[in-house]
Design a protein around this motif. Structure first.
Motif, PDB file in Angstrom:
ATOM      1  N   LEU A 117       0.822  -1.214   0.000  1.00  0.00           N
ATOM      2  CA  LEU A 117       0.000   0.000   0.000  1.00  0.00           C
ATOM      3  C   LEU A 117       0.855   1.263   0.000  1.00  0.00           C
ATOM      4  O   LEU A 117       0.511   2.252  -0.626  1.00  0.00           O
ATOM      5  N   ALA A 118       1.975   1.207   0.720  1.00  0.00           N
ATOM      6  CA  ALA A 118       2.838   2.385   0.836  1.00  0.00           C
ATOM      7  C   ALA A 118       3.709   2.604  -0.397  1.00  0.00           C
ATOM      8  O   ALA A 118       4.219   3.698  -0.611  1.00  0.00           O
ATOM      9  N   ASP A 119       3.857   1.574  -1.208  1.00  0.00           N
ATOM     10  CA  ASP A 119       4.698   1.674  -2.399  1.00  0.00           C
ATOM     11  C   ASP A 119       4.058   2.620  -3.419  1.00  0.00           C
ATOM     12  O   ASP A 119       2.852   2.567  -3.652  1.00  0.00           O
ATOM     13  N   GLU A 120       4.863   3.460  -4.019  1.00  0.00           N
ATOM     14  CA  GLU A 120       4.346   4.431  -4.984  1.00  0.00           C
ATOM     15  C   GLU A 120       4.088   3.843  -6.367  1.00  0.00           C
ATOM     16  O   GLU A 120       3.404   4.438  -7.180  1.00  0.00           O
ATOM     17  N   SER A 121       4.651   2.682  -6.649  1.00  0.00           N
ATOM     18  CA  SER A 121       4.482   2.101  -7.983  1.00  0.00           C
ATOM     19  C   SER A 121       3.094   1.470  -8.130  1.00  0.00           C
ATOM     20  O   SER A 121       2.389   1.226  -7.162  1.00  0.00           O
ATOM     21  N   ASP A 122       2.724   1.230  -9.384  1.00  0.00           N
ATOM     22  CA  ASP A 122       1.429   0.599  -9.658  1.00  0.00           C
ATOM     23  C   ASP A 122       1.421  -0.822  -9.126  1.00  0.00           C
ATOM     24  O   ASP A 122       2.418  -1.540  -9.192  1.00  0.00           O
ATOM     25  N   VAL A 123       0.277  -1.247  -8.613  1.00  0.00           N
ATOM     26  CA  VAL A 123       0.125  -2.586  -8.068  1.00  0.00           C
ATOM     27  C   VAL A 123      -0.285  -3.545  -9.183  1.00  0.00           C
ATOM     28  O   VAL A 123      -1.190  -3.255  -9.965  1.00  0.00           O
ATOM     29  N   ASP A 124       0.386  -4.664  -9.261  1.00  0.00           N
ATOM     30  CA  ASP A 124       0.074  -5.703 -10.234  1.00  0.00           C
ATOM     31  C   ASP A 124      -0.900  -6.685  -9.588  1.00  0.00           C
ATOM     32  O   ASP A 124      -0.537  -7.410  -8.659  1.00  0.00           O
ATOM     33  N   ASN A 125      -2.142  -6.694 -10.038  1.00  0.00           N
ATOM     34  CA  ASN A 125      -3.168  -7.548  -9.430  1.00  0.00           C
ATOM     35  C   ASN A 125      -2.804  -9.022  -9.487  1.00  0.00           C
ATOM     36  O   ASN A 125      -3.101  -9.774  -8.564  1.00  0.00           O
ATOM     37  N   ASP A 126      -2.181  -9.471 -10.566  1.00  0.00           N
ATOM     38  CA  ASP A 126      -1.779 -10.874 -10.654  1.00  0.00           C
ATOM     39  C   ASP A 126      -0.732 -11.203  -9.599  1.00  0.00           C
ATOM     40  O   ASP A 126      -0.757 -12.278  -9.004  1.00  0.00           O
ATOM     41  N   ASP A 127       0.179 -10.271  -9.341  1.00  0.00           N
ATOM     42  CA  ASP A 127       1.180 -10.472  -8.297  1.00  0.00           C
ATOM     43  C   ASP A 127       0.511 -10.553  -6.924  1.00  0.00           C
ATOM     44  O   ASP A 127       0.867 -11.398  -6.101  1.00  0.00           O
ATOM     45  N   LEU A 128      -0.476  -9.690  -6.675  1.00  0.00           N
ATOM     46  CA  LEU A 128      -1.187  -9.730  -5.394  1.00  0.00           C
ATOM     47  C   LEU A 128      -1.845 -11.086  -5.174  1.00  0.00           C
ATOM     48  O   LEU A 128      -1.818 -11.623  -4.067  1.00  0.00           O
ATOM     49  N   ARG A 129      -2.420 -11.638  -6.207  1.00  0.00           N
ATOM     50  CA  ARG A 129      -3.110 -12.928  -6.075  1.00  0.00           C
ATOM     51  C   ARG A 129      -2.158 -14.066  -5.717  1.00  0.00           C
ATOM     52  O   ARG A 129      -2.590 -15.080  -5.189  1.00  0.00           O
ATOM     53  N   THR A 130      -0.870 -13.898  -6.001  1.00  0.00           N
ATOM     54  CA  THR A 130       0.082 -14.965  -5.666  1.00  0.00           C
ATOM     55  C   THR A 130       0.347 -15.050  -4.176  1.00  0.00           C
ATOM     56  O   THR A 130       0.737 -16.103  -3.685  1.00  0.00           O
ATOM     57  N   TRP A 131       0.141 -13.959  -3.434  1.00  0.00           N
ATOM     58  CA  TRP A 131       0.433 -14.016  -2.002  1.00  0.00           C
ATOM     59  C   TRP A 131      -0.734 -13.659  -1.087  1.00  0.00           C
ATOM     60  O   TRP A 131      -0.684 -13.929   0.110  1.00  0.00           O
ATOM     61  N   LEU A 132      -1.799 -13.073  -1.625  1.00  0.00           N
ATOM     62  CA  LEU A 132      -2.964 -12.789  -0.776  1.00  0.00           C
ATOM     63  C   LEU A 132      -3.776 -14.073  -0.546  1.00  0.00           C
ATOM     64  O   LEU A 132      -3.991 -14.838  -1.483  1.00  0.00           O
ATOM     65  N   PRO A 133      -4.229 -14.297   0.687  1.00  0.00           N
ATOM     66  CA  PRO A 133      -5.061 -15.478   0.955  1.00  0.00           C
ATOM     67  C   PRO A 133      -6.414 -15.378   0.261  1.00  0.00           C
ATOM     68  O   PRO A 133      -6.869 -14.283  -0.085  1.00  0.00           O
ATOM     69  N   GLN A 134      -7.049 -16.520   0.110  1.00  0.00           N
ATOM     70  CA  GLN A 134      -8.399 -16.569  -0.440  1.00  0.00           C
ATOM     71  C   GLN A 134      -9.372 -15.947   0.561  1.00  0.00           C
ATOM     72  O   GLN A 134      -9.098 -15.897   1.757  1.00  0.00           O
ATOM     73  N   PRO A 135     -10.537 -15.464   0.093  1.00  0.00           N
ATOM     74  CA  PRO A 135     -11.490 -14.810   1.000  1.00  0.00           C
ATOM     75  C   PRO A 135     -11.882 -15.660   2.213  1.00  0.00           C
ATOM     76  O   PRO A 135     -11.985 -15.130   3.318  1.00  0.00           O
ATOM     77  N   ASP A 136     -12.091 -16.966   2.043  1.00  0.00           N
ATOM     78  CA  ASP A 136     -12.479 -17.788   3.188  1.00  0.00           C
ATOM     79  C   ASP A 136     -11.372 -17.842   4.246  1.00  0.00           C
ATOM     80  O   ASP A 136     -11.634 -17.846   5.445  1.00  0.00           O
ATOM     81  N   GLU A 137     -10.124 -17.816   3.818  1.00  0.00           N
ATOM     82  CA  GLU A 137      -9.012 -17.797   4.767  1.00  0.00           C
ATOM     83  C   GLU A 137      -8.944 -16.447   5.484  1.00  0.00           C
ATOM     84  O   GLU A 137      -8.679 -16.382   6.686  1.00  0.00           O
ATOM     85  N   LEU A 138      -9.197 -15.368   4.761  1.00  0.00           N
ATOM     86  CA  LEU A 138      -9.208 -14.046   5.387  1.00  0.00           C
ATOM     87  C   LEU A 138     -10.317 -13.934   6.430  1.00  0.00           C
ATOM     88  O   LEU A 138     -10.130 -13.341   7.493  1.00  0.00           O
ATOM     89  N   ILE A 139     -11.468 -14.519   6.141  1.00  0.00           N
ATOM     90  CA  ILE A 139     -12.573 -14.518   7.110  1.00  0.00           C
ATOM     91  C   ILE A 139     -12.180 -15.326   8.346  1.00  0.00           C
ATOM     92  O   ILE A 139     -12.420 -14.895   9.483  1.00  0.00           O
ATOM     93  N   TYR A 140     -11.539 -16.460   8.158  1.00  0.00           N
ATOM     94  CA  TYR A 140     -11.077 -17.271   9.295  1.00  0.00           C
ATOM     95  C   TYR A 140     -10.100 -16.456  10.153  1.00  0.00           C
ATOM     96  O   TYR A 140     -10.206 -16.451  11.382  1.00  0.00           O
ATOM     97  N   ILE A 141      -9.170 -15.772   9.507  1.00  0.00           N
ATOM     98  CA  ILE A 141      -8.205 -14.952  10.235  1.00  0.00           C
ATOM     99  C   ILE A 141      -8.930 -13.860  11.031  1.00  0.00           C
ATOM    100  O   ILE A 141      -8.632 -13.626  12.210  1.00  0.00           O
ATOM    101  N   ALA A 142      -9.902 -13.207  10.396  1.00  0.00           N
ATOM    102  CA  ALA A 142     -10.639 -12.125  11.079  1.00  0.00           C
ATOM    103  C   ALA A 142     -11.386 -12.646  12.296  1.00  0.00           C
ATOM    104  O   ALA A 142     -11.463 -11.963  13.323  1.00  0.00           O
ATOM    105  N   VAL A 143     -11.920 -13.834  12.230  1.00  0.00           N
ATOM    106  CA  VAL A 143     -12.681 -14.395  13.347  1.00  0.00           C
ATOM    107  C   VAL A 143     -11.772 -14.896  14.470  1.00  0.00           C
ATOM    108  O   VAL A 143     -12.061 -14.691  15.645  1.00  0.00           O
ATOM    109  N   HIS A 144     -10.660 -15.534  14.113  1.00  0.00           N
ATOM    110  CA  HIS A 144      -9.849 -16.225  15.110  1.00  0.00           C
ATOM    111  C   HIS A 144      -8.627 -15.459  15.599  1.00  0.00           C
ATOM    112  O   HIS A 144      -7.998 -15.879  16.564  1.00  0.00           O
ATOM    113  N   GLU A 145      -8.247 -14.415  14.936  1.00  0.00           N
ATOM    114  CA  GLU A 145      -7.014 -13.721  15.352  1.00  0.00           C
ATOM    115  C   GLU A 145      -7.309 -12.321  15.832  1.00  0.00           C
ATOM    116  O   GLU A 145      -8.021 -11.581  15.328  1.00  0.00           O
TER     117      GLU A 145
END
Length: 108
Positions: free
Chosen positions: A80-108
């Motif tokens: 987010l802090a980086d000034e360069s354009d974000v590559d959506n395909d690159d983000l998908r390689t390391w961002l968790p799937q929505p169900d995993e993000l929901i699990y993290i939000a509930v349990h952590e």
């Protein structure tokens, strides 16, 4: 960076960086990241995960935060802090799937 000594820094910087982001001070966020354990972790995130003893997990499956989640937050904040354009395909390689993000939000 001695990971076990930086729990207070890790907790305090979340609020500080959040306030900087809310104020639109992304250049300050970029600068601060480089002077904290988060910046050090970006250089070797796997080492940060292996050596961290900052987080706890209770017997009921709820936890303060997994080290992998802390690493995810660090990478996302840096992106987010980086000034360069974000590559959506690159983000998908390391961002968790929505169900995993929901699990993290509930349990952590």
């Amino acid at each position: 960076c001695k990971w076990g000594e930086y729990l207070a820094e890790t907790i305090a910087m979340r609020g500080t960086m959040g306030a900087m982001m809310a104020a639109g001070e992304m250049s300050m966020v970029r600068e601060l990241i480089q002077h904290t354990c988060r910046g050090t972790a970006l250089a070797d995130i796997e080492k940060a995960i292996r050596t961290s003893q900052l987080f706890w997990e209770g017997p009921d499956g709820y936890m303060y935060m997994k080290t992998e989640t802390w690493a995810l937050q660090t990478r996302a904040l840096s992106t987010l802090a980086d000034e360069s354009d974000v590559d959506n395909d690159d983000l998908r390689t390391w961002l968790p799937q929505p169900d995993e993000l929901i699990y993290i939000a509930v349990h952590e």
